[in-house]
Design a protein around this motif. Structure first.
Motif, PDB file in Angstrom:
ATOM      1  N   THR A  27       0.833  -1.199   0.000  1.00  0.00           N
ATOM      2  CA  THR A  27       0.000   0.000   0.000  1.00  0.00           C
ATOM      3  C   THR A  27       0.867   1.249   0.000  1.00  0.00           C
ATOM      4  O   THR A  27       0.589   2.200  -0.736  1.00  0.00           O
ATOM      5  CB  THR A  27      -0.933   0.001   1.240  1.00  0.00           C
ATOM      6  OG1 THR A  27      -1.701  -1.200   1.221  1.00  0.00           O
ATOM      7  CG2 THR A  27      -1.835   1.202   1.246  1.00  0.00           C
ATOM      8  N   ASP A  28       1.938   1.259   0.813  1.00  0.00           N
ATOM      9  CA  ASP A  28       2.840   2.411   0.858  1.00  0.00           C
ATOM     10  C   ASP A  28       3.534   2.629  -0.492  1.00  0.00           C
ATOM     11  O   ASP A  28       3.619   3.750  -0.985  1.00  0.00           O
ATOM     12  CB  ASP A  28       3.913   2.220   1.944  1.00  0.00           C
ATOM     13  CG  ASP A  28       3.336   2.194   3.344  1.00  0.00           C
ATOM     14  OD1 ASP A  28       2.256   2.790   3.557  1.00  0.00           O
ATOM     15  OD2 ASP A  28       3.963   1.571   4.223  1.00  0.00           O
ATOM     16  N   VAL A  29       4.033   1.556  -1.059  1.00  0.00           N
ATOM     17  CA  VAL A  29       4.760   1.656  -2.325  1.00  0.00           C
ATOM     18  C   VAL A  29       3.829   2.128  -3.440  1.00  0.00           C
ATOM     19  O   VAL A  29       4.153   3.055  -4.190  1.00  0.00           O
ATOM     20  CB  VAL A  29       5.419   0.302  -2.694  1.00  0.00           C
ATOM     21  CG1 VAL A  29       6.019   0.349  -4.080  1.00  0.00           C
ATOM     22  CG2 VAL A  29       6.474  -0.065  -1.658  1.00  0.00           C
ATOM     23  N   ARG A  86       2.952   5.785  -3.122  1.00  0.00           N
ATOM     24  CA  ARG A  86       3.999   6.706  -3.568  1.00  0.00           C
ATOM     25  C   ARG A  86       4.105   6.739  -5.088  1.00  0.00           C
ATOM     26  O   ARG A  86       4.266   7.799  -5.689  1.00  0.00           O
ATOM     27  CB  ARG A  86       5.337   6.325  -2.950  1.00  0.00           C
ATOM     28  CG  ARG A  86       5.453   6.764  -1.504  1.00  0.00           C
ATOM     29  CD  ARG A  86       6.894   6.711  -1.014  1.00  0.00           C
ATOM     30  NE  ARG A  86       7.494   5.392  -1.128  1.00  0.00           N
ATOM     31  CZ  ARG A  86       7.514   4.492  -0.144  1.00  0.00           C
ATOM     32  NH1 ARG A  86       6.969   4.760   1.008  1.00  0.00           N
ATOM     33  NH2 ARG A  86       8.100   3.326  -0.329  1.00  0.00           N
ATOM     34  N   ILE A  87       4.036   5.585  -5.728  1.00  0.00           N
ATOM     35  CA  ILE A  87       4.173   5.544  -7.191  1.00  0.00           C
ATOM     36  C   ILE A  87       3.004   6.249  -7.879  1.00  0.00           C
ATOM     37  O   ILE A  87       3.192   7.053  -8.783  1.00  0.00           O
ATOM     38  CB  ILE A  87       4.292   4.092  -7.696  1.00  0.00           C
ATOM     39  CG1 ILE A  87       5.601   3.469  -7.236  1.00  0.00           C
ATOM     40  CG2 ILE A  87       4.193   4.040  -9.224  1.00  0.00           C
ATOM     41  CD1 ILE A  87       5.732   1.989  -7.549  1.00  0.00           C
ATOM     42  N   PHE A  88       1.787   5.941  -7.439  1.00  0.00           N
ATOM     43  CA  PHE A  88       0.598   6.463  -8.126  1.00  0.00           C
ATOM     44  C   PHE A  88      -0.061   7.628  -7.395  1.00  0.00           C
ATOM     45  O   PHE A  88      -1.169   8.024  -7.729  1.00  0.00           O
ATOM     46  CB  PHE A  88      -0.411   5.328  -8.340  1.00  0.00           C
ATOM     47  CG  PHE A  88       0.082   4.290  -9.304  1.00  0.00           C
ATOM     48  CD1 PHE A  88       0.123   4.549 -10.659  1.00  0.00           C
ATOM     49  CD2 PHE A  88       0.538   3.063  -8.853  1.00  0.00           C
ATOM     50  CE1 PHE A  88       0.590   3.603 -11.551  1.00  0.00           C
ATOM     51  CE2 PHE A  88       1.008   2.106  -9.740  1.00  0.00           C
ATOM     52  CZ  PHE A  88       1.040   2.377 -11.098  1.00  0.00           C
ATOM     53  N   ARG A  89       0.631   8.190  -6.386  1.00  0.00           N
ATOM     54  CA  ARG A  89       0.141   9.339  -5.626  1.00  0.00           C
ATOM     55  C   ARG A  89      -1.290   9.148  -5.125  1.00  0.00           C
ATOM     56  O   ARG A  89      -2.207   9.860  -5.533  1.00  0.00           O
ATOM     57  CB  ARG A  89       0.245  10.600  -6.454  1.00  0.00           C
ATOM     58  CG  ARG A  89       1.668  11.007  -6.674  1.00  0.00           C
ATOM     59  CD  ARG A  89       1.778  12.393  -7.216  1.00  0.00           C
ATOM     60  NE  ARG A  89       3.180  12.699  -7.424  1.00  0.00           N
ATOM     61  CZ  ARG A  89       3.609  13.693  -8.144  1.00  0.00           C
ATOM     62  NH1 ARG A  89       2.760  14.502  -8.711  1.00  0.00           N
ATOM     63  NH2 ARG A  89       4.886  13.903  -8.281  1.00  0.00           N
ATOM     64  N   VAL A  90      -1.432   8.180  -4.264  1.00  0.00           N
ATOM     65  CA  VAL A  90      -2.728   7.913  -3.657  1.00  0.00           C
ATOM     66  C   VAL A  90      -2.586   8.166  -2.166  1.00  0.00           C
ATOM     67  O   VAL A  90      -1.802   7.466  -1.515  1.00  0.00           O
ATOM     68  CB  VAL A  90      -3.172   6.451  -3.901  1.00  0.00           C
ATOM     69  CG1 VAL A  90      -4.509   6.191  -3.260  1.00  0.00           C
ATOM     70  CG2 VAL A  90      -3.214   6.143  -5.391  1.00  0.00           C
TER      71      VAL A  90
END
Length: 174
Positions: free
Chosen positions: A11-13, A16-20
């Motif tokens: 969930t964290d990764v 960060r990648i998809f700005r959620v």
């Protein structure tokens, strides 16, 4: 992941990648220009698969548009098995993505070099000047009958002119 003990969660990764959540910054640009060619296929395949899975997990609640610049480099028509994972991941988005809120935009100067399965799933084409007959035929082949006459203008288009065909345009237009 910073240390020997990985404490990040998926969930964290993904966040960060998809700005959620996006916090007013809804775009993520992943510049792959510095990625070595030997692993570019793997990186694009993973990003594509993660984008599709995220859309499925969110049940369409997180709309995504994956834009692939120079798409003919990693979804080529004739490359054997070399780009198979990437072509499969992109084809899955092209075929099934709409029902989960994930879309695919392929940007290329060589539509004839794109995988035909992926290209055939494109609902809208925005074609700028194409001078080679082979590239023009690739667009014609994937266009409905109504826009075929307009495609005769492809080699004659000026700078910043385009022909828009498909689902996003109520009628083919220049």
């Amino acid at each position: 992941f910073g240390s020997l003990n990985v404490e990040d969660t998926m969930t964290d990764v993904l966040g960060r990648i998809f700005r959620v959540p996006n916090e007013g910054r809804p775009l993520t640009v992943v510049d792959l220009a510095a990625v070595p060619g030997e692993i570019l296929d793997v990186v694009i395949s993973l990003i594509s698969r993660i984008a599709f899975d995220l859309a499925v997990w969110s049940e369409g609640g997180l709309p995504l548009l994956l834009v692939c610049e120079e798409a003919h480099r990693y979804a080529p028509a004739n490359s054997g098995d070399k780009f198979m994972p990437t072509r499969q991941a992109l084809a899955r988005i092209a075929k099934e993505g709409r029902k989960y809120g994930v879309s695919l935009a392929l940007v290329t100067q060589r539509p004839s070099d794109l995988d035909t399965t992926i290209l055939s799933q494109c609902n809208t084409a925005i074609a700028m000047r194409l001078s080679t007959e082979r590239d023009q035929e690739a667009i014609r082949y994937n266009t409905h009958e109504g826009g075929l006459d307009l495609l005769d203008y492809l080699p004659l288009l000026g700078d910043r002119e385009a022909i828009v065909l498909g689902q996003a345009a109520p009628m083919p237009m220049r």
